[in-house]
Design a protein around this motif. Structure first.
Motif, PDB file in Angstrom:
ATOM      1  N   ILE A  15       0.846  -1.188   0.000  1.00 23.52           N
ATOM      2  CA  ILE A  15       0.000   0.000   0.000  1.00 23.52           C
ATOM      3  C   ILE A  15       0.885   1.243   0.000  1.00 23.52           C
ATOM      4  O   ILE A  15       0.492   2.305   0.486  1.00 23.52           O
ATOM      5  CB  ILE A  15      -0.980   0.031   1.189  1.00 23.52           C
ATOM      6  N   ILE A  44       3.101   4.226  -2.108  1.00 16.96           N
ATOM      7  CA  ILE A  44       2.616   5.145  -3.134  1.00 16.96           C
ATOM      8  C   ILE A  44       2.710   4.541  -4.537  1.00 16.96           C
ATOM      9  O   ILE A  44       1.834   4.783  -5.380  1.00 16.96           O
ATOM     10  CB  ILE A  44       3.368   6.498  -3.065  1.00 16.96           C
ATOM     11  N   SER A  70       2.372   1.368  -5.367  1.00 19.38           N
ATOM     12  CA  SER A  70       1.253   0.435  -5.525  1.00 19.38           C
ATOM     13  C   SER A  70      -0.060   1.190  -5.703  1.00 19.38           C
ATOM     14  O   SER A  70      -0.927   0.768  -6.479  1.00 19.38           O
ATOM     15  CB  SER A  70       1.163  -0.485  -4.297  1.00 19.38           C
ATOM     16  N   ILE A  71      -0.215   2.299  -4.999  1.00 20.02           N
ATOM     17  CA  ILE A  71      -1.448   3.078  -5.115  1.00 20.02           C
ATOM     18  C   ILE A  71      -1.542   3.730  -6.496  1.00 20.02           C
ATOM     19  O   ILE A  71      -2.638   3.873  -7.053  1.00 20.02           O
ATOM     20  CB  ILE A  71      -1.549   4.123  -3.996  1.00 20.02           C
ATOM     21  N   LYS A  72      -0.421   4.091  -7.069  1.00 17.18           N
ATOM     22  CA  LYS A  72      -0.437   4.613  -8.444  1.00 17.18           C
ATOM     23  C   LYS A  72      -0.938   3.538  -9.407  1.00 17.18           C
ATOM     24  O   LYS A  72      -1.716   3.818 -10.318  1.00 17.18           O
ATOM     25  CB  LYS A  72       0.959   5.089  -8.841  1.00 17.18           C
ATOM     26  N   LEU A 123      -2.861   1.045  -8.554  1.00 17.40           N
ATOM     27  CA  LEU A 123      -4.290   0.910  -8.246  1.00 17.40           C
ATOM     28  C   LEU A 123      -5.089   1.989  -8.969  1.00 17.40           C
ATOM     29  O   LEU A 123      -6.151   1.702  -9.542  1.00 17.40           O
ATOM     30  CB  LEU A 123      -4.506   1.025  -6.738  1.00 17.40           C
ATOM     31  N   GLY A 124      -4.587   3.218  -8.949  1.00 15.61           N
ATOM     32  CA  GLY A 124      -5.272   4.301  -9.647  1.00 15.61           C
ATOM     33  C   GLY A 124      -5.409   4.033 -11.139  1.00 15.61           C
ATOM     34  O   GLY A 124      -6.462   4.287 -11.738  1.00 15.61           O
ATOM     35  N   PHE A 138      -4.643  -6.779  -1.534  1.00 18.78           N
ATOM     36  CA  PHE A 138      -3.321  -6.262  -1.184  1.00 18.78           C
ATOM     37  C   PHE A 138      -2.547  -7.295  -0.384  1.00 18.78           C
ATOM     38  O   PHE A 138      -3.070  -7.907   0.551  1.00 18.78           O
ATOM     39  CB  PHE A 138      -3.452  -4.975  -0.364  1.00 18.78           C
ATOM     40  N   VAL A 176      -5.011   4.582   2.052  1.00 15.41           N
ATOM     41  CA  VAL A 176      -5.168   4.252   0.628  1.00 15.41           C
ATOM     42  C   VAL A 176      -6.088   5.255  -0.061  1.00 15.41           C
ATOM     43  O   VAL A 176      -5.774   5.781  -1.135  1.00 15.41           O
ATOM     44  CB  VAL A 176      -5.720   2.818   0.459  1.00 15.41           C
ATOM     45  N   MET A 181      -4.316   8.616  -0.462  1.00 14.18           N
ATOM     46  CA  MET A 181      -3.291   8.605  -1.500  1.00 14.18           C
ATOM     47  C   MET A 181      -3.939   8.587  -2.879  1.00 14.18           C
ATOM     48  O   MET A 181      -3.459   9.241  -3.819  1.00 14.18           O
ATOM     49  CB  MET A 181      -2.357   7.415  -1.308  1.00 14.18           C
ATOM     50  N   LEU A 182      -5.030   7.839  -3.026  1.00 12.15           N
ATOM     51  CA  LEU A 182      -5.751   7.855  -4.300  1.00 12.15           C
ATOM     52  C   LEU A 182      -6.222   9.267  -4.630  1.00 12.15           C
ATOM     53  O   LEU A 182      -6.124   9.728  -5.774  1.00 12.15           O
ATOM     54  CB  LEU A 182      -6.952   6.917  -4.244  1.00 12.15           C
TER      55      LEU A 182
END
Length: 358
Positions: free
Chosen positions: A56, A58, A60-62, A64-65, A88, A106, A109-110
């Motif tokens: 989780i 940044i 990985s969140i990119k 995810l986005g 995750f 999460v 960050m999204l």
């Protein structure tokens, strides 16, 4: 992004396949029957889409986005019961409160990486009944499941899992119609049989004057909410406060002991000078206060929030209070300054130069 048949045909016996098989067994189980009849219908109709993320952090969140954007482009073609489910690969032995922090981290960050404007018809006030989390210009209802949920089995999963469901789905399945009201009653009855805890008191319908949508995103193992007026997402909309919710690494240039002291020294107070011998290891621990660590000499590697962060002279780490972290010094040891507050050169006013101060 994947559909169910792709994943079920995977031969790999890794965490992704295991997490998905457990999810499938929960969703399609008959005794007791899974309460979310809409999610079950979406699975049976192959209208759900899935993706998997190693962390989780940044990066990985990119990813995810990116998957969410791809999903939102095709969601309406998939059908009226569609959702996007993200799995995750993080620790599975955390408690519910720790997972709750992860969940809101999460979402925040999204929000930070979202390139689309907030929808004009969606309130930005989390206490407004018209508020909904939004991404890519789309209002989205969000649900989190974790391994720590035991009594509230409807929110349990073998790994940390977040489901994203576009708001328009609820309109298409007619939740505000007589048929929709009947379906909600069925769901509530199934919940009573499925969970080993009484019904969550903050279940509501979007737009109802007394409803706060965010209260349904992450539901704990109790029926209490610590602060019903302060949504964790609302608290993090401010840039400065957001920085305090997650570990942050700031790259810098070589710095002397004197410069570091004056840069971190508060108006009234003190800082700590720490020296670690070569390969000195600090086991996983926490601090009750926020901390800034500014590296002066040598190298050190921090492990926090599923991140591995290597630092050298001039680099700094911002550690929010109660963050689990550990570290190991480099082969030549490490010298660094510790301040019991956040001192981020990107958001703090620059201190006077050492020469001027002297």
């Amino acid at each position: 992004m994947f559909e169910k048949n792709e994943i079920l045909n995977w031969n790999e016996n890794n965490w992704k396949k295991k997490a998905f098989v457990n999810f499938t067994e929960d969703l399609t189980g008959k005794n007791p029957k899974f309460p979310c009849i809409f999610g079950t219908s979406g699975y049976q109709k192959n209208e759900l889409r899935f993706d998997f993320f190693q962390s989780i952090d940044i990066e990985s969140i990119k990813l995810l986005g990116q998957s969410l954007i791809e999903y939102l482009k095709i969601a309406k073609k998939l059908g009226s019961y569609t959702s996007f489910v993200a799995f995750f690969n993080i620790e599975t032995n955390k408690d519910v409160e720790e997972y709750e922090k992860d969940f809101w981290r999460v979402l925040n960050m999204l929000h930070r990486i979202d390139e689309s404007p907030w929808p004009e018809d969606i309130s930005k006030d989390t206490n407004n009944p018209q508020w909904e989390f939004s991404f890519g210009g789309e209002p989205i209802f969000v649900v989190c499941n974790t391994p720590a949920h035991k009594l509230r089995k409807s929110r349990s999963a073998s790994t940390f899992m977040i489901t994203f469901q576009p708001r328009w789905v609820f309109d298409e399945i007619g939740l505000l119609t007589p048929k929709g009201e009947k379906s909600k009653k069925v769901v509530r009855e199934l919940l009573k049989k499925y969970d080993d805890i009484s019904e969550y008191p903050y279940l509501g319908s979007y737009g109802d004057p007394e409803n706060k949508e965010w209260l349904q995103y992450f539901i704990s193992e109790t029926n209490e909410v610590s602060n019903i007026e302060k949504c964790p997402f609302h608290q993090m909309l401010n840039q400065n406060s957001m920085e305090l919710e997650q570990v942050k690494y700031v790259s810098g240039k070589n710095i002397s002991l004197e410069q570091a002291v004056f840069e971190l020294l508060p108006e009234t107070g003190s800082v700590e000078v720490q020296r670690d011998t070569p390969l000195r290891e600090h086991k996983t621990h926490t601090h009750p206060t926020n901390e800034t660590l500014l590296i002066i000499e040598g190298e050190i590697t921090f492990y926090a929030e599923n991140q591995k962060i290597s630092c050298k002279s001039g680099d700094r780490i911002l550690l929010p209070a109660n963050t689990k972290h550990s570290s190991i010094a480099g082969p030549n040891g490490c010298l660094y300054i510790i301040a019991l507050e956040f001192v981020d050169p990107k958001i703090e006013k620059t201190k006077e130069k050492v020469g001027a101060a002297l």
